[in-house]
Motif scaffolding. Structure first.
Motif, PDB file in Angstrom:
ATOM      1  N   MET A  90      14.144   6.238  -0.333  1.00  0.00           N
ATOM      2  CA  MET A  90      14.169   7.490  -1.094  1.00  0.00           C
ATOM      3  C   MET A  90      12.781   7.853  -1.617  1.00  0.00           C
ATOM      4  N   VAL A  91      12.080   6.839  -2.136  1.00  0.00           N
ATOM      5  CA  VAL A  91      10.764   7.104  -2.730  1.00  0.00           C
ATOM      6  C   VAL A  91       9.750   7.516  -1.671  1.00  0.00           C
TER       7      VAL A  91
ATOM      8  N   PHE B  21       0.820  -1.214   0.000  1.00  0.00           N
ATOM      9  CA  PHE B  21       0.000   0.000   0.000  1.00  0.00           C
ATOM     10  C   PHE B  21       0.856   1.267   0.000  1.00  0.00           C
ATOM     11  N   ALA B  22       1.665   1.393  -1.039  1.00  0.00           N
ATOM     12  CA  ALA B  22       2.470   2.597  -1.244  1.00  0.00           C
ATOM     13  C   ALA B  22       2.504   2.830  -2.745  1.00  0.00           C
ATOM     14  N   GLY B  23       1.515   3.558  -3.231  1.00  0.00           N
ATOM     15  CA  GLY B  23       1.253   3.652  -4.663  1.00  0.00           C
ATOM     16  C   GLY B  23       2.472   3.805  -5.546  1.00  0.00           C
ATOM     17  N   SER B  24       3.264   4.852  -5.332  1.00  0.00           N
ATOM     18  CA  SER B  24       4.420   5.078  -6.190  1.00  0.00           C
ATOM     19  C   SER B  24       5.416   3.941  -6.081  1.00  0.00           C
ATOM     20  N   MET B  25       5.620   3.426  -4.866  1.00  0.00           N
ATOM     21  CA  MET B  25       6.570   2.334  -4.669  1.00  0.00           C
ATOM     22  C   MET B  25       6.070   1.040  -5.299  1.00  0.00           C
ATOM     23  N   GLU B  26       4.777   0.859  -5.356  1.00  0.00           N
ATOM     24  CA  GLU B  26       4.238  -0.343  -5.998  1.00  0.00           C
ATOM     25  C   GLU B  26       4.542  -0.354  -7.493  1.00  0.00           C
ATOM     26  N   PHE B  27       4.483   0.824  -8.125  1.00  0.00           N
ATOM     27  CA  PHE B  27       4.858   0.910  -9.527  1.00  0.00           C
ATOM     28  C   PHE B  27       6.349   0.605  -9.703  1.00  0.00           C
TER      29      PHE B  27
END
Length: 236
Positions: free
Chosen positions: A80-81, A53-59
């Motif tokens: 970092m993200v 559940f970490a949108g940008s990190m999931e991508f």
């Protein structure tokens, strides 16, 4: 009595999350489609949405899963993200400290940009339990993301439309939440500090590296001015 308390909190929280639902369903679907076309079965985006559940990190994790095994590199990249979440946690210390039971642990796990924006700024209606309000805001937002990822993961192979630029939905949503908060405030010092310091850091560090310096600068400025801002707020 507890059921009534939870029901009241759910009814109060749901309207705040409706804009998030719109964005998360679209963006979550895009993520599920992305996982699908990258060769992953539907269970992958579903489990990622539930446990990471970490949108940008999931991508970003899609490339990590497809690349060579490098746990230290993955850890550094994740820090970092998602480093901004350190500052979200600091900002929410006072609000979440008063939350009792296991809800607090879920609030820590489930904090995302959108849940933070709502919980830090929302005026909880009188008579509604704050802990349950924060809980349902966080839970509903994750449910929207999981639903979107599930739809994209299952039906991704059947979808044939251009998703380019869809990620701007959440940027626009966060900008709208910021403007709403500014309109609610009588004193705009903190908002002006945030915008001003972010602009300065953007010029100095560039578009790819200004987020963390901006947050450090904002945190430092607000810490130094905390007593002054609290006195001004009390006077208003």
């Amino acid at each position: 009595m507890k059921r009534q308390t939870m029901s009241a909190a759910f009814r109060a929280a749901f309207p705040f999350t409706i804009p998030i639902m719109t964005g998360f369903l679209f963006l979550g679907t895009a993520y599920g489609v992305y996982m699908n076309v990258s060769g992953f079965p539907a269970i992958y985006p579903i489990l990622m949405a539930l446990t990471v559940f970490a949108g940008s990190m999931e991508f970003v994790a899609v490339n990590l899963l497809l690349g060579a095994f490098n746990p230290l590199g993955a850890l550094a990249l994740t820090l970092m993200v998602n480093a901004r979440h350190l500052f979200y946690g600091i900002a929410m210390l006072d609000k979440y400290r008063a939350v009792e039971g296991k809800k607090r642990w879920y609030l820590i796990f489930g904090m995302c940009d959108e849940s933070f924006s709502i919980n830090v700024a929302a005026q909880v209606p009188e008579g509604v339990d704050r802990g349950w309000f924060y809980f349902f805001v966080t839970l509903l937002n994750q449910c929207y993301w999981v639903c979107g990822a599930t739809l994209g993961g299952i039906f991704g192979a059947l979808l044939d439309f251009d998703l380019e630029g869809l990620e701007f939905v959440m940027t626009a949503l966060l900008a709208a939440l910021f403007l709403e908060q500014v309109l609610k405030e009588k004193d705009h010092t903190s908002a002006l500090l945030g915008v001003g310091l972010s602009a300065v850091c953007l010029v100095i560090f560039g578009a790819d590296s200004f987020v963390i310096p901006s947050m450090l600068a904002i945190l430092g400025a607000l810490t130094l001015l905390r007593n002054t801002l609290e006195r001004k707020e009390a006077a208003l």
